[in-house]
Design an enzyme around this catalytic site. Structure first.
Site, PDB file in Angstrom:
ATOM      1  N   GLU A   1       0.849  -1.196   0.000  1.00  0.00           N
ATOM      2  CA  GLU A   1       0.000   0.000   0.000  1.00  0.00           C
ATOM      3  C   GLU A   1       0.880   1.239   0.000  1.00  0.00           C
ATOM      4  O   GLU A   1       2.011   1.206   0.482  1.00  0.00           O
ATOM      5  CB  GLU A   1      -0.868   0.019   1.280  1.00  0.00           C
ATOM      6  CG  GLU A   1      -1.865  -1.102   1.354  1.00  0.00           C
ATOM      7  CD  GLU A   1      -2.573  -1.172   2.711  1.00  0.00           C
ATOM      8  OE1 GLU A   1      -2.607  -0.161   3.439  1.00  0.00           O
ATOM      9  OE2 GLU A   1      -3.078  -2.256   3.029  1.00  0.00           O
TER      10      GLU A   1
ATOM     11  N   CYS B   1      40.977  28.823  17.939  1.00  0.00           N
ATOM     12  CA  CYS B   1      39.556  29.053  18.194  1.00  0.00           C
ATOM     13  C   CYS B   1      39.134  30.443  17.712  1.00  0.00           C
ATOM     14  O   CYS B   1      39.744  31.439  18.110  1.00  0.00           O
ATOM     15  CB  CYS B   1      39.276  28.920  19.688  1.00  0.00           C
ATOM     16  SG  CYS B   1      37.576  29.362  20.117  1.00  0.00           S
TER      17      CYS B   1
ATOM     18  N   CYS C   1      36.813  29.941  27.357  1.00  0.00           N
ATOM     19  CA  CYS C   1      36.447  30.376  26.002  1.00  0.00           C
ATOM     20  C   CYS C   1      35.034  30.976  26.007  1.00  0.00           C
ATOM     21  O   CYS C   1      34.076  30.296  26.377  1.00  0.00           O
ATOM     22  CB  CYS C   1      36.514  29.191  25.047  1.00  0.00           C
ATOM     23  SG  CYS C   1      35.777  29.531  23.435  1.00  0.00           S
TER      24      CYS C   1
ATOM     25  N   LYS D   1      10.686   3.475   3.594  1.00  0.00           N
ATOM     26  CA  LYS D   1      10.703   4.936   3.511  1.00  0.00           C
ATOM     27  C   LYS D   1      11.504   5.365   2.297  1.00  0.00           C
ATOM     28  O   LYS D   1      12.626   4.886   2.093  1.00  0.00           O
ATOM     29  CB  LYS D   1      11.373   5.523   4.772  1.00  0.00           C
ATOM     30  CG  LYS D   1      10.550   5.393   6.029  1.00  0.00           C
ATOM     31  CD  LYS D   1       9.422   6.405   6.042  1.00  0.00           C
ATOM     32  CE  LYS D   1       8.812   6.615   7.406  1.00  0.00           C
ATOM     33  NZ  LYS D   1       9.650   7.257   8.389  1.00  0.00           N
TER      34      LYS D   1
ATOM     35  N   CYS E   1      38.166  32.542  21.075  1.00  0.00           N
ATOM     36  CA  CYS E   1      39.124  32.986  22.100  1.00  0.00           C
ATOM     37  C   CYS E   1      40.567  32.947  21.621  1.00  0.00           C
ATOM     38  O   CYS E   1      41.469  33.394  22.322  1.00  0.00           O
ATOM     39  CB  CYS E   1      38.972  32.134  23.353  1.00  0.00           C
ATOM     40  SG  CYS E   1      39.491  30.427  23.089  1.00  0.00           S
TER      41      CYS E   1
ATOM     42  N   LYS F   1       2.167   4.629   1.397  1.00  0.00           N
ATOM     43  CA  LYS F   1       2.214   5.201   2.751  1.00  0.00           C
ATOM     44  C   LYS F   1       1.872   6.684   2.640  1.00  0.00           C
ATOM     45  O   LYS F   1       2.678   7.492   2.198  1.00  0.00           O
ATOM     46  CB  LYS F   1       3.594   4.993   3.368  1.00  0.00           C
ATOM     47  CG  LYS F   1       3.654   5.442   4.816  1.00  0.00           C
ATOM     48  CD  LYS F   1       4.940   4.964   5.474  1.00  0.00           C
ATOM     49  CE  LYS F   1       4.973   5.310   6.950  1.00  0.00           C
ATOM     50  NZ  LYS F   1       4.932   6.748   7.205  1.00  0.00           N
TER      51      LYS F   1
ATOM     52  N   ASP G   1       1.227  10.413   3.398  1.00  0.00           N
ATOM     53  CA  ASP G   1       1.926  11.319   4.309  1.00  0.00           C
ATOM     54  C   ASP G   1       0.928  12.297   4.920  1.00  0.00           C
ATOM     55  O   ASP G   1       0.773  13.423   4.456  1.00  0.00           O
ATOM     56  CB  ASP G   1       3.023  12.065   3.540  1.00  0.00           C
ATOM     57  CG  ASP G   1       4.010  12.719   4.484  1.00  0.00           C
ATOM     58  OD1 ASP G   1       3.898  12.499   5.710  1.00  0.00           O
ATOM     59  OD2 ASP G   1       4.892  13.440   3.995  1.00  0.00           O
TER      60      ASP G   1
ATOM     61  N   CYS H   1      38.094  23.311  21.190  1.00  0.00           N
ATOM     62  CA  CYS H   1      38.783  24.359  21.928  1.00  0.00           C
ATOM     63  C   CYS H   1      38.741  23.944  23.384  1.00  0.00           C
ATOM     64  O   CYS H   1      37.666  23.729  23.941  1.00  0.00           O
ATOM     65  CB  CYS H   1      38.064  25.698  21.742  1.00  0.00           C
ATOM     66  SG  CYS H   1      38.699  26.960  22.865  1.00  0.00           S
TER      67      CYS H   1
ATOM     68  N   TYR I   1      -7.307   2.299   6.108  1.00  0.00           N
ATOM     69  CA  TYR I   1      -6.500   1.128   5.791  1.00  0.00           C
ATOM     70  C   TYR I   1      -6.618  -0.035   6.778  1.00  0.00           C
ATOM     71  O   TYR I   1      -5.989  -1.058   6.601  1.00  0.00           O
ATOM     72  CB  TYR I   1      -5.034   1.499   5.589  1.00  0.00           C
ATOM     73  CG  TYR I   1      -4.429   2.287   6.733  1.00  0.00           C
ATOM     74  CD1 TYR I   1      -4.263   1.727   7.970  1.00  0.00           C
ATOM     75  CD2 TYR I   1      -4.007   3.601   6.535  1.00  0.00           C
ATOM     76  CE1 TYR I   1      -3.714   2.440   9.013  1.00  0.00           C
ATOM     77  CE2 TYR I   1      -3.463   4.325   7.578  1.00  0.00           C
ATOM     78  CZ  TYR I   1      -3.313   3.747   8.815  1.00  0.00           C
ATOM     79  OH  TYR I   1      -2.780   4.459   9.838  1.00  0.00           O
TER      80      TYR I   1
HETATM   81  S1  IVH Z   1      -0.709   0.469   8.574  1.00  0.00           S
HETATM   82  C1  IVH Z   1       0.239  -0.503  13.337  1.00  0.00           C
HETATM   83  N1  IVH Z   1      -1.006   1.526   6.211  1.00  0.00           N
HETATM   84  O1  IVH Z   1       2.184   5.372   8.666  1.00  0.00           O
HETATM   85  C2  IVH Z   1       0.200   0.608  12.387  1.00  0.00           C
HETATM   86  N2  IVH Z   1      -0.125   2.901   7.930  1.00  0.00           N
HETATM   87  O2  IVH Z   1       3.978   4.123  11.412  1.00  0.00           O
HETATM   88  C3  IVH Z   1      -0.409   0.126  11.114  1.00  0.00           C
HETATM   89  N3  IVH Z   1       0.342   5.192   7.248  1.00  0.00           N
HETATM   90  O3  IVH Z   1       1.207   6.820  11.366  1.00  0.00           O
HETATM   91  C4  IVH Z   1      -0.336   1.171  10.113  1.00  0.00           C
HETATM   92  N4  IVH Z   1      -0.318   4.982   5.162  1.00  0.00           N
HETATM   93  O4  IVH Z   1      -0.845   6.324   9.977  1.00  0.00           O
HETATM   94  C5  IVH Z   1      -0.602   1.732   7.469  1.00  0.00           C
HETATM   95  N5  IVH Z   1      -1.349   2.332   4.074  1.00  0.00           N
HETATM   96  C6  IVH Z   1      -0.962   2.539   5.328  1.00  0.00           C
HETATM   97  C7  IVH Z   1      -0.477   3.781   5.766  1.00  0.00           C
HETATM   98  C8  IVH Z   1      -0.061   3.914   7.086  1.00  0.00           C
HETATM   99  C9  IVH Z   1       0.174   5.813   6.075  1.00  0.00           C
HETATM  100  C10 IVH Z   1       0.889   5.817   8.467  1.00  0.00           C
HETATM  101  C11 IVH Z   1       0.180   5.437   9.730  1.00  0.00           C
HETATM  102  C12 IVH Z   1       1.231   5.550  10.793  1.00  0.00           C
HETATM  103  C13 IVH Z   1       2.501   5.405  10.033  1.00  0.00           C
HETATM  104  C14 IVH Z   1       3.169   4.085  10.338  1.00  0.00           C
END
Ligand code: IVH
Length: 667
Positions: free
Chosen positions: A110, A401, A424, A307, A404, A112, A114, A419, A219
């Site tokens: 999935e 330095c 100083c 990440k 001083c 992630k 932001d 230093c 999710y």
């Molecule tokens: S599953 C037990 N799925 O990412 C936590 N998290 O540390 C299960 N996040 O703040 C999270 N998209 O809110 C999951 N598709 C996704 C996500 C997602 C964003 C965020 C989540 C959390 C952080 C994970």
């Protein structure tokens, strides 16, 4: 049913349907004006006949009530976070660990998102409460603001009592528009969509939150038993059917290679999405297998977040400035042409130390690549040699330095130049700034600039002088009025009462952090007892190592330090521990009371380190394997002890397994 109720129901149905099509399906079927007209009609009915106004009325989407605080509410089950992986190697390890544990798996990949995690509670199909993640255990009640998000169904067509979790976010377009508006009003724009979303959900006026055009992707659900789902994939499909918005870019991967392909695809295409993502979440698809794998204290074992690497940008390095820290370390800082990176404008970045500048051949005038480490602290990655201008200047770290003039030294084994002049000025000023800082004496109103002036005017030379300050000393300073002076003097006065650990930490003893200060203050209770303590006694303490013990004793033996402490005492600065005694730190249940044998060669840590760590967790480490041995940790080339363990049926861990446990506990 009366006519009004009938029309209200019709309006609810139409408005909910249109909202769903527009905000969940991204597929509007009527023009905005039609939606607006129907909504207006409903608002009018509700204004005339308030008894028809319900909590799930589409009119709540426009907001209304203002609230001054957000109530803290404990989560039914903690909102955990995910472990991170930063490269393919780490993902392969994750995959290996899972397959070692439970055999073959398929994954759900999935995006992630932001944004910020939210939890939505439904009772009998009605949305009743929405919380932020908070610290994971307790969140803030932001129900009213969440109700304004069209993508969140206010009710679903099934009498479900359950909790759905997901990520609230601000689409890029809304973010850009919001910032344009802010700039037009001369207001500070948001750094990125995530901050904008967080700020919007903490708006006290729900009408403002409603204007912010937030959305959400759900999710997970807390209780799959109400669902006919045996996989994460089924569960998300079921959420779709119920009218929730889930992310449609999800994909099943049959093995880790397919996961990596998915990651590659989105690394390339992330910019084309209408919202920000900061990585990919990989989850074991089978819910049964998820359950089998379970959780560590902080995160599920069945999922991981990949990440994306930090954003890198190019700018010009104009100059290198030096700063001198509290401990005398000289740090070079790059002065850059301002540039946007990961959401903020950066004009300074750390160069860490002189060796690094030399090794990376970074010159003044170069085009340089800048990124934010951990997405927070800007740093110069490297110079682009091809673009080097002819007049680029090689930089030489100074030998003396800049504050001083004392000769700089390099402590053996360290890259930093230092230093070592205890007088100083730059160091002393940094020491004063540290003393008043939040975690130390917490003196509000004594900012860096004021300290600098006071030091330069020779009003304060050491931390004790702060308690000798008078109104007359402070009034002549820049931007200081009667009121500010009175507040500052009150803050200084109040800080006299701080418990010992703050003073200890504030003194700036090398290697002594806030946590160890706490432990030490708690144990010895008064400064006078501490002044008598020996290195041998100190190292006995749970989180005090030799280096720290030595540093503390050397510091406290120093005549000047003793004089300083007396000077503080004269001004009635508290010298004793006032905090509540916490109970003795006990070990971790996984290790507490266990008898463990280490055998073979460990690769990642020395045997001493491993022993020390295990003992801290409450285990005893012994030499020979007997019936009493609970666990044998076997490194490379383990021999007879391993044989014996196998004969006795003792639990045997590989070093990797041991490391996993360590990681779990330390996280
Ligand atoms: S599953 C037990 N799925 O990412 C936590 N998290 O540390 C299960 N996040 O703040 C999270 N998209 O809110 C999951 N598709 C996704 C996500 C997602 C964003 C965020 C989540 C959390 C952080 C994970």
């Amino acid at each position: 049913m009366n006519e009004i109720q009938k029309r209200v129901d019709e309006l609810h149905n139409m408005l909910n349907q249109y909202s769903y099509e527009y905000y969940v399906k991204d597929n509007p079927t009527v023009p905005d004006s039609e939606y607006d007209q129907l909504l207006r009609e409903l608002i009018n009915i509700e204004d005339e006949h308030p008894e028809y106004r319900t909590a799930d009325s589409p009119t709540v989407r426009v907001g209304g009530q203002a609230q001054s605080t957000f109530e803290k509410v404990q989560h039914d089950t903690p909102m955990l976070s995910l472990g991170n992986a930063f490269n393919a190697d780490e993902l392969r390890k994750f995959d290996q660990r899972i397959r070692d544990n439970i055999g073959e798996v398929t994954y759900m990949c999935e995006l992630k998102i932001d944004g910020l995690a939210v939890s939505l509670k439904y009772e009998d199909g009605q949305f009743v409460q929405g919380l932020t993640r908070g610290d994971g255990t307790t969140g803030e009640d932001i129900t009213e603001n969440l109700r304004t998000i069209h993508a969140i169904p206010l009710k679903v067509d099934a009498p479900l009592t359950f909790e759905v979790r997901g990520e609230a976010y601000m689409p890029r377009q809304s973010f850009l528009k919001l910032n344009e508006e802010k700039e037009a009003k001369d207001e500070q724009p948001f750094a990125n969509p995530r901050n904008a979303a967080a700020g919007s959900l903490r708006q006290q006026d729900t009408r403002l939150a409603a204007q912010r055009k937030l959305s959400v992707f759900l999710y997970s659900v807390n209780d799959f038993t109400q669902f006919e789902a045996s996989t994460q994939s089924d569960a998300l499909d079921e959420l779709d059917r119920l009218g929730y918005k889930t992310n449609q870019e999800r994909q099943i991967a049959n093995n880790i290679d397919e996961v990596l392909e998915y990651i590659d695809k989105w690394t390339e295409q992330r910019e084309s999405l209408p919202y920000d993502i900061d990585g990919i979440v990989i989850k074991v698809n089978s819910l049964e297998q998820q359950q089998e794998l379970g959780f560590t204290q902080k995160s599920p074992r069945w999922a991981i977040a990949y990440k994306f690497p930090a954003e890198e940008v190019v700018t010009t390095l104009r100059d290198i400035e030096l700063s001198i820290g509290r401990t005398g370390v000289v740090t070079p800082t790059a002065i850059l042409d301002p540039v946007r990176v990961a959401g903020t404008t950066v004009s300074r970045a750390s160069l860490h130390n002189g060796d690094l500048i030399q090794e990376r051949d970074i010159r003044i005038g170069d085009s340089v690549i800048v990124k934010k480490a951990g997405d927070i602290i800007p740093e110069v990655v490297k110079s682009i040699i091809d673009r080097r201008p002819e007049d680029a200047e090689v930089y030489h770290m100074p030998t003396h330095c800049p504050s001083c003039g004392h000769e700089l030294v390099r402590i053996e084994g360290e890259v930093a130049l230092r230093c070592i002049n205890p007088k100083c000025p730059a160091q002393l000023i940094e020491g004063l700034i540290h003393f008043v800082s939040r975690q130390a004496m917490n003196i509000d109103g004594l900012g860096d600039k004021i300290i600098q002036q006071l030091y330069e005017n020779e009003v304060i030379k050491d931390v004790a002088d702060i308690y000798y300050l008078s109104k007359e000393d402070l009034l002549p300073l820049e931007r200081m009025g009667e009121k500010k002076v009175a507040n500052l003097l009150a803050a200084i006065d109040a800080s006299r009462e701080n418990s010992l650990e703050r003073l200890l930490f504030g003194l700036g003893i090398r290697h002594l952090g806030a946590k160890a200060s706490q432990t030490i203050a708690e144990k010895y209770e008064t400064m006078d007892r501490l002044l008598e303590v020996s290195e041998e006694e100190l190292v006995e303490i749970y989180d005090v190592g030799e280096k720290l013990a030595q540093s503390i004793v050397t510091y406290l033996e120093n005549e000047d330090v003793r004089a300083l402490i007396n000077k503080l005492k004269e001004k009635n600065v508290n010298m004793s521990y006032k905090g509540v005694k916490t109970t003795e730190v006990t070990g971790h249940p996984e290790f507490e009371g266990k008898t463990i044998v280490l055998t073979g060669k460990l690769q990642e840590m020395t045997r001493n380190e491993a022993t020390e760590w295990l003992e801290l967790q409450g285990a005893s480490v012994t030499n020979s394997v007997t019936k009493k041995t609970d666990i044998v940790i076997a490194g490379k080339d383990a021999g007879s002890k391993l044989d014996k363990a196998e004969k006795l049926g003792t639990t045997v861990w590989s070093e990797a397994e041991f490391q996993d446990k360590q990681k779990e506990i330390e996280d």
